[in-house]
Write a protein that holds these residues in place. Structure first.
Motif, PDB file in Angstrom:
ATOM      1  N   MET A 144     -14.813  20.565  13.915  1.00 41.89           N
ATOM      2  CA  MET A 144     -15.546  20.085  12.740  1.00 41.89           C
ATOM      3  C   MET A 144     -16.319  18.814  13.079  1.00 41.89           C
ATOM      4  O   MET A 144     -17.488  18.664  12.714  1.00 41.89           O
ATOM      5  N   MET A 145     -15.650  17.902  13.758  1.00 42.89           N
ATOM      6  CA  MET A 145     -16.280  16.637  14.108  1.00 42.89           C
ATOM      7  C   MET A 145     -17.442  16.839  15.086  1.00 42.89           C
ATOM      8  O   MET A 145     -18.459  16.147  15.012  1.00 42.89           O
ATOM      9  N   ALA A 146     -17.311  17.814  15.995  1.00 40.91           N
ATOM     10  CA  ALA A 146     -18.345  18.055  17.000  1.00 40.91           C
ATOM     11  C   ALA A 146     -19.639  18.591  16.403  1.00 40.91           C
ATOM     12  O   ALA A 146     -20.718  18.362  16.958  1.00 40.91           O
ATOM     13  N   THR A 162     -20.550  13.897   7.147  1.00 40.69           N
ATOM     14  CA  THR A 162     -19.264  13.900   6.470  1.00 40.69           C
ATOM     15  C   THR A 162     -18.543  15.229   6.626  1.00 40.69           C
ATOM     16  O   THR A 162     -19.175  16.280   6.605  1.00 40.69           O
ATOM     17  N   ILE A 163     -17.244  15.159   6.751  1.00 37.55           N
ATOM     18  CA  ILE A 163     -16.386  16.339   6.711  1.00 37.55           C
ATOM     19  C   ILE A 163     -15.567  16.237   5.438  1.00 37.55           C
ATOM     20  O   ILE A 163     -14.917  15.216   5.182  1.00 37.55           O
ATOM     21  N   VAL A 164     -15.613  17.283   4.626  1.00 35.39           N
ATOM     22  CA  VAL A 164     -14.845  17.325   3.383  1.00 35.39           C
ATOM     23  C   VAL A 164     -13.777  18.393   3.551  1.00 35.39           C
ATOM     24  O   VAL A 164     -14.088  19.541   3.855  1.00 35.39           O
ATOM     25  N   ILE A 191     -17.681  21.499   5.160  1.00 36.96           N
ATOM     26  CA  ILE A 191     -16.670  21.619   4.112  1.00 36.96           C
ATOM     27  C   ILE A 191     -15.644  22.639   4.563  1.00 36.96           C
ATOM     28  O   ILE A 191     -15.983  23.787   4.847  1.00 36.96           O
ATOM     29  N   ALA A 192     -14.404  22.206   4.648  1.00 33.11           N
ATOM     30  CA  ALA A 192     -13.286  23.099   4.962  1.00 33.11           C
ATOM     31  C   ALA A 192     -12.477  23.202   3.675  1.00 33.11           C
ATOM     32  O   ALA A 192     -11.746  22.297   3.312  1.00 33.11           O
ATOM     33  N   SER A 193     -12.642  24.313   2.993  1.00 34.11           N
ATOM     34  CA  SER A 193     -12.030  24.470   1.687  1.00 34.11           C
ATOM     35  C   SER A 193     -10.851  25.423   1.768  1.00 34.11           C
ATOM     36  O   SER A 193     -11.029  26.615   2.005  1.00 34.11           O
ATOM     37  N   TYR A 194      -9.662  24.893   1.555  1.00 39.91           N
ATOM     38  CA  TYR A 194      -8.439  25.695   1.558  1.00 39.91           C
ATOM     39  C   TYR A 194      -8.331  26.520   2.825  1.00 39.91           C
ATOM     40  O   TYR A 194      -8.030  27.703   2.791  1.00 39.91           O
ATOM     41  N   SER A 195      -8.552  25.880   3.958  1.00 43.11           N
ATOM     42  CA  SER A 195      -8.590  26.620   5.222  1.00 43.11           C
ATOM     43  C   SER A 195      -7.757  25.954   6.315  1.00 43.11           C
ATOM     44  O   SER A 195      -8.026  26.150   7.492  1.00 43.11           O
ATOM     45  N   MET A 196      -6.771  25.178   5.929  1.00 42.95           N
ATOM     46  CA  MET A 196      -6.062  24.400   6.935  1.00 42.95           C
ATOM     47  C   MET A 196      -4.864  25.120   7.559  1.00 42.95           C
ATOM     48  O   MET A 196      -4.101  24.527   8.294  1.00 42.95           O
ATOM     49  N   GLY A 197      -4.702  26.402   7.312  1.00 43.60           N
ATOM     50  CA  GLY A 197      -3.625  27.148   7.965  1.00 43.60           C
ATOM     51  C   GLY A 197      -4.042  27.512   9.380  1.00 43.60           C
ATOM     52  O   GLY A 197      -4.151  28.676   9.735  1.00 43.60           O
TER      53      GLY A 197
END
Length: 144
Positions: free
Chosen positions: A58-60, A65-67, A41-47
């Motif tokens: 994340m995929m590795a 599932t990746i959320v 889960i990547a929550s509000y971390s896309m900077g």
């Protein structure tokens, strides 16, 4: 959000959640993680400095599932920053990318995500005036 998650983990006696309180740019898979994970889960971390590389990380480490929670359009702090940033730093503010860019990067990588849009309302309160100043000082990268 991490503190709330930790509280829920403790309250429910959960032992199989591994919280990494770092950006994906800072995360070293071999040192910081214990893959494979069922869910990332990547929550509000896309900077992120390198969005594509962070998604690859994340995929590795995820076998399932990746959320990713992220914003669609301008947020209230973007409007604030357009006004305040030039006054504080003498230059224009460039907001971090929104979900449209994330979606394009995923598609370029051959990943076609399932997208769900959630409408939220945000209200922020502070314990004290000093706590508010600390929050704004960090948000706008100022020390005085």
């Amino acid at each position: 959000m991490v503190e709330v998650l930790r509280d829920h983990i403790a309250e429910h006696g959960i032992e199989n959640i591994h919280i990494v309180h770092k950006t994906w740019d800072e995360t070293d898979i071999a040192r910081d993680l214990q893959p494979p994970y069922d869910v990332t889960i990547a929550s509000y971390s896309m900077g992120m400095l390198d969005l594509r590389e962070s998604i690859r990380k994340m995929m590795a480490v995820t076998s399932g599932t990746i959320v990713i929670y992220w914003h669609i359009g301008d947020q209230p702090w973007d409007a604030e920053a357009r006004v305040l940033w030039p006054l504080l730093h003498g230059r224009e503010h460039y907001p971090i990318p929104k979900s449209d860019l994330l979606f394009q990067v995923l598609c370029q990588m051959g990943v076609y995500p399932h997208v769900t849009t959630l409408r939220t309302a945000r209200q922020q309160t502070f314990e004290s005036f000093e706590a508010m100043l600390d929050d704004y000082a960090e948000r706008y990268d100022v020390s005085t």
